[in-house]
Each structure stands twice: as C-alpha cells, then as structure tokens.
Design a protein around this motif. Structure first.
Motif, mmCIF file in Angstrom:
data_model
loop_
_atom_site.group_PDB
_atom_site.id
_atom_site.type_symbol
_atom_site.label_atom_id
_atom_site.label_comp_id
_atom_site.label_asym_id
_atom_site.label_seq_id
_atom_site.Cartn_x
_atom_site.Cartn_y
_atom_site.Cartn_z
ATOM 1 N N SER A 143 0.817 -1.214 0.000
ATOM 2 C CA SER A 143 0.000 0.000 0.000
ATOM 3 C C SER A 143 0.852 1.266 0.000
ATOM 4 O O SER A 143 0.420 2.295 0.538
ATOM 5 C CB SER A 143 -0.941 0.003 1.213
ATOM 6 O OG SER A 143 -0.189 -0.033 2.418
ATOM 7 N N GLU A 179 3.456 4.232 -7.867
ATOM 8 C CA GLU A 179 2.571 3.741 -8.941
ATOM 9 C C GLU A 179 3.069 2.371 -9.372
ATOM 10 O O GLU A 179 3.927 2.249 -10.236
ATOM 11 C CB GLU A 179 2.572 4.729 -10.112
ATOM 12 C CG GLU A 179 1.416 4.509 -11.082
ATOM 13 C CD GLU A 179 1.583 3.261 -11.922
ATOM 14 O OE1 GLU A 179 0.896 2.246 -11.650
ATOM 15 O OE2 GLU A 179 2.406 3.284 -12.860
ATOM 16 N N ASP A 214 1.543 -1.670 -9.863
ATOM 17 C CA ASP A 214 0.409 -2.592 -9.839
ATOM 18 C C ASP A 214 0.690 -3.738 -10.811
ATOM 19 O O ASP A 214 0.607 -3.569 -12.028
ATOM 20 C CB ASP A 214 -0.877 -1.852 -10.225
ATOM 21 C CG ASP A 214 -2.107 -2.734 -10.081
ATOM 22 O OD1 ASP A 214 -1.963 -3.939 -9.828
ATOM 23 O OD2 ASP A 214 -3.227 -2.191 -10.230
ATOM 24 N N ASN A 259 -2.004 -4.642 -13.438
ATOM 25 C CA ASN A 259 -2.319 -3.670 -14.490
ATOM 26 C C ASN A 259 -1.133 -3.618 -15.457
ATOM 27 O O ASN A 259 -0.049 -3.147 -15.097
ATOM 28 C CB ASN A 259 -2.563 -2.297 -13.856
ATOM 29 C CG ASN A 259 -2.993 -1.264 -14.881
ATOM 30 O OD1 ASN A 259 -2.795 -1.431 -16.088
ATOM 31 N ND2 ASN A 259 -3.585 -0.189 -14.398
ATOM 32 N N SER A 283 0.702 -0.334 -15.809
ATOM 33 C CA SER A 283 1.384 0.273 -14.665
ATOM 34 C C SER A 283 2.890 0.355 -14.919
ATOM 35 O O SER A 283 3.520 -0.601 -15.349
ATOM 36 C CB SER A 283 1.120 -0.551 -13.400
ATOM 37 O OG SER A 283 1.950 -0.104 -12.348
ATOM 38 N N ASN A 320 4.693 -2.382 -12.969
ATOM 39 C CA ASN A 320 4.401 -3.797 -13.233
ATOM 40 C C ASN A 320 5.691 -4.602 -13.201
ATOM 41 O O ASN A 320 6.696 -4.218 -13.796
ATOM 42 C CB ASN A 320 3.707 -3.935 -14.588
ATOM 43 C CG ASN A 320 3.225 -5.356 -14.844
ATOM 44 O OD1 ASN A 320 4.034 -6.252 -15.077
ATOM 45 N ND2 ASN A 320 1.925 -5.547 -14.785
ATOM 46 N N LYS A 371 1.572 7.517 -7.333
ATOM 47 C CA LYS A 371 0.348 7.190 -8.072
ATOM 48 C C LYS A 371 -0.717 8.275 -7.889
ATOM 49 O O LYS A 371 -0.707 9.019 -6.887
ATOM 50 C CB LYS A 371 -0.212 5.844 -7.623
ATOM 51 C CG LYS A 371 -0.906 5.867 -6.270
ATOM 52 C CD LYS A 371 -1.606 4.561 -5.961
ATOM 53 C CE LYS A 371 -0.626 3.477 -5.638
ATOM 54 N NZ LYS A 371 -1.270 2.222 -5.164
ATOM 55 N N SER A 396 -4.695 1.796 0.699
ATOM 56 C CA SER A 396 -5.223 1.377 -0.596
ATOM 57 C C SER A 396 -4.301 0.303 -1.167
ATOM 58 O O SER A 396 -3.115 0.547 -1.403
ATOM 59 C CB SER A 396 -5.307 2.583 -1.542
ATOM 60 O OG SER A 396 -5.833 2.189 -2.789
ATOM 61 N N SER A 414 -2.465 -2.363 -3.606
ATOM 62 C CA SER A 414 -2.045 -2.495 -5.004
ATOM 63 C C SER A 414 -0.900 -3.505 -5.036
ATOM 64 O O SER A 414 0.173 -3.261 -4.472
ATOM 65 C CB SER A 414 -1.581 -1.141 -5.553
ATOM 66 O OG SER A 414 -1.127 -1.270 -6.870
ATOM 67 N N TYR A 415 -1.124 -4.649 -5.677
ATOM 68 C CA TYR A 415 -0.148 -5.748 -5.626
ATOM 69 C C TYR A 415 1.136 -5.350 -6.349
ATOM 70 O O TYR A 415 1.134 -5.096 -7.556
ATOM 71 C CB TYR A 415 -0.746 -6.999 -6.269
ATOM 72 C CG TYR A 415 0.040 -8.253 -5.964
ATOM 73 C CD1 TYR A 415 -0.150 -8.937 -4.763
ATOM 74 C CD2 TYR A 415 0.971 -8.761 -6.866
ATOM 75 C CE1 TYR A 415 0.563 -10.082 -4.467
ATOM 76 C CE2 TYR A 415 1.693 -9.910 -6.578
ATOM 77 C CZ TYR A 415 1.485 -10.574 -5.377
ATOM 78 O OH TYR A 415 2.192 -11.710 -5.098
ATOM 79 N N CYS A 416 2.257 -5.300 -5.610
ATOM 80 C CA CYS A 416 3.494 -4.711 -6.125
ATOM 81 C C CYS A 416 4.699 -5.556 -5.720
ATOM 82 O O CYS A 416 5.208 -5.446 -4.600
ATOM 83 C CB CYS A 416 3.629 -3.282 -5.580
ATOM 84 S SG CYS A 416 5.185 -2.470 -5.999
#
Length: 349
Positions: A124, A128, A130, A133, A136, A139, A159, A176, A178-180
């Motif tokens: 979290s 930026e 993800d 996505n 992203s 990524n 982000k 929030s 966001s898989y990172c």
C-alpha cells in the motif's frame, strides 16, 4: 500389563488427529485423473502431524518447488527477524535511507522519503506499482528488464487517485491495496542492508536452519541480491513447516524462532484487498473458505499457478498445495475447488 497397553493405546488414539480419509483418497484419484490440471503435491498436517502427503510429479518429496510469490511471506518473516534483532527499528522505519546509494531517484517527490517498511509489507505504498495492471509503470514485468530492481521501485512516480479509485483515507485501515512485487523485492534489499549480511545467509540462520530446512534455492536479481518477491525453491514439507510456524505463534520445538507479536502482526488485517478477496496482513492473505459445513478463516501464503501454504487456526491444520498450473485459466480457482471439495471436508469431521 493389559491395563498399561490399553492406556497406551488410548493415548495414541487421543493424539491421532481426526480426519476423514475418503475425501483425501478421492482427491488423490481426481488429481491423478487430471481433474485439477497439474497439481504436483498436497501435504496436510493437523496439530503438527502430517496426516496426508502425496506427490504427483517425478520430483517427489525431495524436489525444491518454485511456488512463486509464496516467497513474499518468507520476506515478511525475515523483516520480523531483523526487527527482533534491532537491525531495523520497526515497521515505521523509512525505506529510502537503505537504498541511498542509488540516488538521485527519478520522479523526485518528498512523499517517497516517507515510504515505510509497513507500506511495502501491506502492498500500500504511494508508488505507482500494480502487477495486475499491464499499463502500470511498476508492473513487475518491467522490473525484470533492468538491473537494479530496488532502484526500479524508488524511481517510480507517485500514483494518482482518480475519483473512481479508492483513496487511502477512504479505505478500510486507511490504506489502498495495489499488488506490487517491486516493493517486496526492495524489502529484501532493505533487510540485507540493515543486517549487513546477504539475505540468503540471514534467512538460513534465523529461519530455515531453526526449522530444519536445508538446500533452499533462491533466485537472484541481476545485481546478485536474492529475489525476495518470488521463486524460492523449497520442499513441500519445508513449506508446511513455515505454515506451522505461523500456526504455532512463531515457535518450533520449544524455541521462539519468530516473536509471537510479529506473527500476530503478520496475520491480522492491515489493508483490504477487495470485497471478494478479503483482507491482507503483512504479506499474508486472509481469506475465508466456505464449505457446506461452515466457514474457515485462513492465513495464506500464495503464489501464481495456485500455489498455496494455508494455516487454518480453527481446524489446527496446515495445508500445502503445489502446482505447475502456470498459464492455465483460473489456477487459484482450481486450488480453491480442491480445498472445498476434498481437503476441508476431510478436516471437518
């Protein structure tokens, strides 16, 4: 003598974990028939005893299995060990000072200096990033194209949150999700810098060695740092030992390997993934599995292909499922079905 033998027999029965064998036998037959694509092993333990163990590939019990992002939970364990030894001050410690040698970072922003260990433990941070996505900048597939993966993370921009996206201040737990993977890789570099030791050596001394795990196989980044975001090779029984460690509050054979407080922190919710996927701890998924007989909350280590290590506190059970269901449709759904149709009913008796 007869009474002694009866007492011994009753004692054995008292410590034999209750389990229905028929659903597990049916599961093995279904796996061999290909109904769950390519499951490679299933190990089930209850109250610390292995009650079912089956292998469905050539590697068998001694194969070191690459269970992909299951590795991420191992990284959370190592962060806890580093904190317990005073190498890290705590989860509120900023990450950037441990990556100072890579400065200046691209996309400068003062908020990057405030990104903490806990931000990466909970997927979290404000970076930026993800993996789900393809557009992203963070990524993971873009990370693999360059040399310095920790710098890749800190180079990312902050982000944005358009009106339709959940903002941290409006989300459960104030975060929030966001898989990172890049964030977890950076945590590995942070632990290595903080402890002054290669991550592989630190991991063996504080975690794998005390659990009796030998021959673990790490993958490495191009700069030689252990890949803490995925790819660690362990035997299925090694994976079971990691799940049992969580279930036992960090203890193994009377020794406190991880602090009980850290295990409690790892396995309590810190961020909500989604309404359907539930909450997330410190690199631990917190789903609830529902069967015809009831609901079972789990602490779950999860990797692509449907690879899983799951601890069920209410059932006093650890379940390991390894697979090679990479590139098949809905691999996690396949593993879920195996659990709901076979393994959990066997434990619900």
């Amino acid at each position: 003598m007869r009474s002694l033998l009866v007492a011994i027999a009753l004692g054995v029965l008292a410590y034999t974990p209750a389990v229905a064998q028929q659903p597990l036998a049916a599961m093995d037959a279904a796996i061999r028939a290909g109904q769950f694509q390519k499951i490679t092993s299933v190990v089930v333990a209850r109250r610390g005893q292995v009650i079912h163990e089956a292998y469905f590939d050539q590697g068998g019990a001694e194969a070191r299995r690459n269970t992909r992002s299951v590795t991420k939970t191992v990284t959370a364990m190592l962060v806890g060990a580093a904190i317990a030894r005073g190498d890290l001050n705590g989860v509120d410690e900023p990450v950037a000072p441990f990556i100072q040698g890579r400065k200046p970072f691209e996309n400068p922003d003062p908020r990057k200096a405030r990104i903490t260990v806990e931000d990466f433990l909970t997927m979290s941070s404000l970076l930026e990033c993800d993996d789900n996505n393809t557009f992203s900048r963070g990524n993971e597939e873009r990370m693999y194209l360059i040399e310095d993966w920790a710098r890749f993370a800190l180079d990312l921009p902050i982000k944005g949150f358009p009106e339709w996206a959940p903002k941290p201040e409006g989300s459960p737990y104030g975060r929030s999700f966001s898989y990172c993977t890049a964030g977890v890789v950076t945590l590995g570099a942070v632990v290595q810098k903080a402890t002054g030791r290669p991550l592989q050596a630190f991991a063996h001394d504080v975690l794998f060695g005390p659990l009796g795990i030998e021959g673990e196989r790490w993958q490495a980044s191009p700069t030689g740092i252990a890949m803490s975001g995925g790819g660690l090779g362990l035997r299925s029984r090694d994976l079971m030992a990691l799940g049992q460690l969580l279930l036992d509050g960090g203890r193994r054979d009377g020794r406190q390997v991880l602090s009980e407080d850290w295990v409690r922190s790892m396995t309590k919710p810190h961020v909500n993934v989604s309404e359907t996927r539930g909450d997330y701890g410190y690199l631990v998924w917190l789903p609830t599995f529902k069967t015809a007989a009831g609901s079972h909350p789990a602490w779950m280590m999860s990797g692509s292909g449907g690879n899983r290590v799951m601890a069920f506190p209410d059932l006093e059970a650890v379940i390991v499922v390894t697979t090679e269901n990479f590139g098949v449709r809905n691999p996690h759904g396949i593993t879920d079905q195996l659990l709901i149709d076979h393994v959990l009913p066997a434990l619900e008796r």
